[in-house]
Design an enzyme around this catalytic site. Sequence first.
Site, PDB file in Angstrom:
ATOM      1  N   GLY A 129      -7.749  -8.014  -0.275  1.00 24.09           N
ATOM      2  CA  GLY A 129      -8.254  -7.796   1.142  1.00 24.09           C
ATOM      3  C   GLY A 129      -8.501  -6.206   1.127  1.00 24.09           C
ATOM      4  O   GLY A 129      -8.021  -5.240   0.368  1.00 24.09           O
ATOM      5  N   GLY A 149     -13.624 -14.909   0.619  1.00 27.50           N
ATOM      6  CA  GLY A 149     -12.808 -15.989   1.060  1.00 27.50           C
ATOM      7  C   GLY A 149     -11.642 -16.394   0.198  1.00 27.50           C
ATOM      8  O   GLY A 149     -11.699 -16.013  -1.130  1.00 27.50           O
ATOM      9  N   TYR A 171       0.629 -14.864  -1.573  1.00 23.40           N
ATOM     10  CA  TYR A 171      -0.183 -13.814  -0.641  1.00 23.40           C
ATOM     11  C   TYR A 171       0.540 -12.280  -0.887  1.00 23.40           C
ATOM     12  O   TYR A 171       1.800 -12.187  -0.671  1.00 23.40           O
ATOM     13  CB  TYR A 171      -0.496 -14.111   0.587  1.00 23.40           C
ATOM     14  N   GLY A 172      -0.501 -11.448  -1.486  1.00 23.33           N
ATOM     15  CA  GLY A 172       0.238 -10.139  -1.630  1.00 23.33           C
ATOM     16  C   GLY A 172       0.546  -9.388  -0.407  1.00 23.33           C
ATOM     17  O   GLY A 172       1.579  -8.336  -0.499  1.00 23.33           O
ATOM     18  N   ASN A 187      -0.350 -22.803   9.340  1.00 23.02           N
ATOM     19  CA  ASN A 187      -0.311 -22.861   7.933  1.00 23.02           C
ATOM     20  C   ASN A 187       0.063 -21.283   7.351  1.00 23.02           C
ATOM     21  O   ASN A 187      -0.545 -20.430   7.876  1.00 23.02           O
ATOM     22  CB  ASN A 187      -1.942 -23.220   7.465  1.00 23.02           C
ATOM     23  N   HIS A 202      32.112  26.425   1.607  1.00 21.00           N
ATOM     24  CA  HIS A 202      31.202  26.794   2.547  1.00 21.00           C
ATOM     25  C   HIS A 202      29.932  27.507   2.006  1.00 21.00           C
ATOM     26  O   HIS A 202      30.043  28.351   1.107  1.00 21.00           O
ATOM     27  CB  HIS A 202      31.905  27.755   3.683  1.00 21.00           C
ATOM     28  N   ALA A 220      33.317  31.078   0.131  1.00 18.84           N
ATOM     29  CA  ALA A 220      31.993  30.995   0.770  1.00 18.84           C
ATOM     30  C   ALA A 220      30.969  31.895   0.594  1.00 18.84           C
ATOM     31  O   ALA A 220      31.161  33.166   0.109  1.00 18.84           O
ATOM     32  CB  ALA A 220      32.580  31.429   2.473  1.00 18.84           C
ATOM     33  N   ASN A 279      20.826  31.108 -11.342  1.00 18.64           N
ATOM     34  CA  ASN A 279      20.884  30.370 -12.516  1.00 18.64           C
ATOM     35  C   ASN A 279      19.119  30.429 -13.058  1.00 18.64           C
ATOM     36  O   ASN A 279      18.893  30.045 -14.081  1.00 18.64           O
ATOM     37  CB  ASN A 279      21.147  28.554 -12.383  1.00 18.64           C
TER      38      ASN A 279
END
EC number: 2.7.7.23
Length: 469
Positions: free
Chosen positions: A14, A88, A110-111, A176, A370, A387, A393
């Site tokens: 689709g 379809g 169906y996906g 369905n 902290h 803290a 780094n």
Amino acid sequence: MLNIKLNIVILAAGKSTRMNSDIPKVLHLLAGKPILQYVIDTAIKLKAKCKSTNIYIVYGYKGELLQQKLAHKQKTFLHWIKQVEQSGTGHAVQQVLPFLGKDEEVLILYGDVPLISFQTLIHLLTTRSKQGLSLLTANLTNPDGYGRILYKEQEVVGIIEHQEANAQQKLISEINTGILAVSSNELKIWITKLTNNNSMNEFYLTDIIALAWQEGKKIHTIHPEKISEINGINDCAQLANLERLYQKEQAESLLRIGVIIADPNRFDLRGELKHGDNIFFDTNVLIEGQVSLGNQVTIGTGCIIKNTVIGDNVIIKPYSIIEEAHLANGSIVGPFAHLRPGSKIEENAYVGNFVEIKKSTLGKKSKVAHLSYIGDANIGKDVNIGAGTITCNYDGANKHQTIIGDNVFIGSDSQLIAPLTIGDGATIGAGTTVTSNVTSNEVIISRIRQFPIINWQRPKKKIRYNIIY
């Protein structure tokens, strides 16, 4: 084990017009995973239960993107078939016919119907008679938009699509779902008899039901255990509604086995959760990817946990973000902590307010309480990080490691310039910038000496008077 040769056909061609998106509908995410991936995963489960199985995905709109996003995970399982012109569902299935053998089973999925269950499909396959087909139907209070099941003397004789139905037929509540099981031999014959003589000028797969009845074939119908199994997704509203429904179903499943969730309407699981006993989730918790929880784990409100292993007796305080980390028994994290990939928090360690840790190990009973950043570090046991401490780094080009031994005390507002090693028992004074290695039990202080000024007076603001006449 089913002694059948099964061909699973997943229709995913689709154009997704109603989604108003450049992304194919089946690639939109439901609980963090592409819609189509749910159907593929269920198909793979079926593969393990059958004598042999082929999985075909009929694609159209942006099919190359579908393969790029999904095929790499199951290259050996999936066969991708392009539907050049979308004419379809019957035309879509027709593209697979050259690949079907003789006397084989065909299962149509169906996906955009992601929650169809393995158990329902097994039931569908086992109820199909050798000379007929099995059809998955459901009774809905609001069947608008669905094809209706037509009966004659209690036998299914056909399906009428909603847009083709008359007023009387639209009153039928049994719909369905599109999901069916059929013999490859009969499918090949019936597909060639389809016409596009309808309001949409499309070849409807559902028309094979009438053809089967005309040939005297037995048509079985079964219902799914849950209506959510057959919910399709055509627009963003349906996607959002199914997301909430699915999340609530997952929460209720956890509640039934003893997991405490403060509010099932405010819990999101986008992956797989393994857990022990006595688990508590406060509100607005998000679990992503593969997450494992031990026993006696408490997760506070607003937390996000992704691809993480958490041990026993762990507390995650509110608004903490944890991804690709490992938390050992008795550890405490948060509130407002961020554990990035590669973080390892060992037994009884503590990560507190506004602390960020990345690719680092925090040893047993160590604390970063902290306002700190710890990156590319290996920290021993019984360490206190004050803290405002930062492991520096990154030098602008490369990352470097900081190694801290056991029983180390790092004073507040310290900067640790990597690469750096601090030995056991060392003490770093508050405000220190450490640029070279520190030996065991050494005390390091690097800050400007304090100078007192006697009888100093703080400047005072001049008082201004506003005269109003």
